[in-house]
Design an enzyme around this catalytic site. Structure first.
Site, PDB file in Angstrom:
ATOM      1  N   GLY A 113       0.503  -1.248  -0.025  1.00 24.68           N
ATOM      2  CA  GLY A 113      -0.158   0.573   0.067  1.00 24.68           C
ATOM      3  C   GLY A 113       0.945   1.046  -0.072  1.00 24.68           C
ATOM      4  N   THR A 136       2.284  -8.338  -1.204  1.00 22.64           N
ATOM      5  CA  THR A 136       2.924  -8.004   0.604  1.00 22.64           C
ATOM      6  C   THR A 136       2.595  -9.212   0.761  1.00 22.64           C
ATOM      7  OG1 THR A 136       1.634  -7.083   2.571  1.00 22.64           O
ATOM      8  CG2 THR A 136       0.276  -6.578   0.758  1.00 22.64           C
ATOM      9  N   ILE A 137       2.638  -9.657   2.108  1.00 23.47           N
ATOM     10  CA  ILE A 137       2.288 -10.611   2.895  1.00 23.47           C
ATOM     11  C   ILE A 137       0.645 -10.892   3.856  1.00 23.47           C
ATOM     12  CG2 ILE A 137       4.504 -11.926   3.471  1.00 23.47           C
ATOM     13  CD1 ILE A 137       3.685 -10.878   6.342  1.00 23.47           C
ATOM     14  N   ASP A 138       0.314  -9.408   3.351  1.00 27.85           N
ATOM     15  CA  ASP A 138      -0.915  -8.365   4.174  1.00 27.85           C
ATOM     16  C   ASP A 138      -2.140  -9.022   3.679  1.00 27.85           C
ATOM     17  OD1 ASP A 138       1.074  -8.405   6.561  1.00 27.85           O
ATOM     18  OD2 ASP A 138       0.478  -6.088   5.505  1.00 27.85           O
ATOM     19  N   ARG A 173      -2.418 -26.362  27.105  1.00 30.69           N
ATOM     20  CA  ARG A 173      -2.549 -25.043  27.549  1.00 30.69           C
ATOM     21  C   ARG A 173      -3.346 -24.264  26.083  1.00 30.69           C
ATOM     22  NH1 ARG A 173       3.880 -25.329  27.606  1.00 30.69           N
ATOM     23  NH2 ARG A 173       3.928 -25.457  29.249  1.00 30.69           N
ATOM     24  N   GLY A 181       0.381  -8.903  10.096  1.00 31.59           N
ATOM     25  CA  GLY A 181      -0.803  -8.991   8.805  1.00 31.59           C
ATOM     26  C   GLY A 181      -1.106  -7.125   8.771  1.00 31.59           C
ATOM     27  N   HIS A 182      -0.432  -6.282   9.722  1.00 33.50           N
ATOM     28  CA  HIS A 182      -0.948  -4.593  10.333  1.00 33.50           C
ATOM     29  C   HIS A 182      -1.934  -5.018  10.274  1.00 33.50           C
ATOM     30  CE1 HIS A 182      -0.295  -0.198   8.547  1.00 33.50           C
ATOM     31  NE2 HIS A 182       0.577  -0.919   8.911  1.00 33.50           N
TER      32      HIS A 182
HETATM   33  O1  F6P Z   1       3.257  -5.555   5.582  1.00 34.20           O
HETATM   34  C1  F6P Z   1       4.207  -6.485   5.308  1.00 34.20           C
HETATM   35  C2  F6P Z   1       4.822  -6.717   7.139  1.00 34.20           C
HETATM   36  O2  F6P Z   1       5.259  -7.917   7.605  1.00 34.20           O
HETATM   37  C3  F6P Z   1       3.434  -6.303   8.573  1.00 34.20           C
HETATM   38  O3  F6P Z   1       2.826  -7.203   8.437  1.00 34.20           O
HETATM   39  C4  F6P Z   1       3.706  -6.017   9.675  1.00 34.20           C
HETATM   40  O4  F6P Z   1       3.211  -5.537  10.124  1.00 34.20           O
HETATM   41  C5  F6P Z   1       4.772  -5.104   9.014  1.00 34.20           C
HETATM   42  O5  F6P Z   1       5.289  -5.583   7.509  1.00 34.20           O
HETATM   43  C6  F6P Z   1       6.422  -5.665   9.803  1.00 34.20           C
HETATM   44  O6  F6P Z   1       7.253  -4.579   9.208  1.00 34.20           O
HETATM   45  P1  F6P Z   1       8.970  -3.752   9.635  1.00 34.20           P
HETATM   46  O7  F6P Z   1       9.542  -5.225   8.566  1.00 34.20           O
HETATM   47  O8  F6P Z   1       9.454  -3.025   9.085  1.00 34.20           O
HETATM   48  O9  F6P Z   1       9.525  -4.682  10.812  1.00 34.20           O
END
Ligand code: F6P
Length: 350
Positions: A113, A136-138, A173, A181-182
């Protein structure tokens, strides 16, 4: 159609699986099908601003299809706000200058994005031709059915949940697993469904801690002596008092402590973190990245600019960047994944 174009490629934002497949798809088809010259800028928009690049050819492209990460390097730098020494500099004019010095006809920006927004900025403020790809994995880039990186990351999270099942069951447990996933829950919902989690908590549905507590206690009373709670890193309770905005813990850490406290059940947290972005891409991500990459080159050859190549109904189609930049694709409440989770009686925390 011209056979003498030169194009640049860069990868920006967080890395993911399939970036090298996309670079290869763009560059090989540009070279083989259209006789174009291809250069790759290093470390995202920073390489464009600093004119750091390498020429891409058979030697650099061969064998990279299966590699994780990006052979070009990446960064989260923004062209209009780049830290250089102790200053924050607008490098847009430099980027445009370097593009023209290298006689480029188009730039392919591969990113999520943030990259779509940065690409639109360059498009509006310069004379550069730009085509983007969604990665993006998200899986949260607006305007596309899917982003490459997502499929592989779902596999990784699903395998993690599978593995947590046996240890959860042996120790009786509650295992909380934090999934990246942001601010969206695509990864958590999909891997929670595929891995058979008992509770799935995503940012799109604010959770009620009492609802989660009750579902864990109910399971326990029914003789199910373990539970798996899949929680997205961006999850939030519906009640601000439950987790104040200034809480220093992540949502998953906070939730783990609270569930242990409220249920009295032994509880552990596993955070998958960047493991989810590493390693070789799945076949689906290789196909998607290659398909979108080769289509980007077809569009450039036809003279198109200002578009992202999106996956729609199995086809690679151009969508104006104006429609994409600044929007985020979240899970709609009636999405089939959520409906399936609910049909199975999996607790979504609401
Ligand atoms: O946008 C991909 C992502 O892996 C998100 O899921 C996560 O919040 C972020 O990037 C982590 O960012 P960084 O690699 O800068 O720690």
């Amino acid at each position: 159609m011209s056979d003498s174009k030169s194009i640049g490629i860069l990868t920006a934002g967080g890395d993911c699986q399939g970036l090298n497949a996309a670079i290869r798809g763009v560059a090989k088809s540009a070279i083989k099908q259209y006789g174009m010259e291809v250069i790759g800028f290093l470390d995202g928009f920073r390489g464009l601003a600093e004119n750091r690049y390498e020429r891409l050819g058979d030697d650099t492209l061969s064998g990279i299809l299966t590699f994780g990460g990006t052979i070009l390097g990446t960064s989260r730098d923004k062209p209009h706000k780049m830290s250089i020494g102790d200053k924050v500099v607008d490098t847009i004019a430099q980027a445009e200058d370097n593009y023209h010095k290298l006689h480029l006809d188009a730039l392919v920006c591969i990113g999520g994005g943030g990259t779509q927004k940065n690409a639109l900025r360059l498009l509006k403020k310069t004379s550069m031709n730009i085509v983007t790809l969604p990665k993006t994995i998200d899986n949260d880039v607006w305007g596309t059915d899917a982003c490459f990186g997502y499929d592989t990351a779902v596999e990784i999270a699903t395998e993690a949940i599978d593995r947590l099942h046996s240890t959860a069951s042996s120790h009786h447990r509650v295992m909380v697993v934090e999934i990246m996933g942001h601010n969206t829950g695509w990864l958590t919902a999909a891997s929670g469904l595929a891995g058979g989690a008992d509770v799935v908590i995503i940012p799109e549905i604010s959770y009620d801690i009492e609802v989660i507590k009750n579902s864990l206690i109910k399971r326990n009373r029914k003789g199910k002596r373990f539970s798996i709670v899949a929680v997205a890193e961006g999850a939030r309770p519906k009640d601000e008092v439950e987790m104040p905005a200034d809480c220093e813990d992540s949502a998953a850490v906070h939730l783990t402590h609270r569930l242990a406290e409220l249920t009295g059940l032994e509880t552990r947290l596993t955070s998958l973190g960047h493991v989810m972005r590493g390693g070789s891409p799945s076949a689906a991500d290789r196909i998607l990245a290659t398909k979108l990459g080769t289509k980007a080159v077809d569009l450039i050859a036809q003279g198109q600019s200002g578009v992202m190549v999106a996956e729609r109904g199995g086809y690679a189609v151009p969508v104006p960047l104006e429609e994409i930049a600044g929007n985020r694709r979240i899970i709609p409440p009636d999405h089939p994944i959520l409906e399936s989770l609910r049909s199975l009686g999996i607790c979504l925390g609401d």
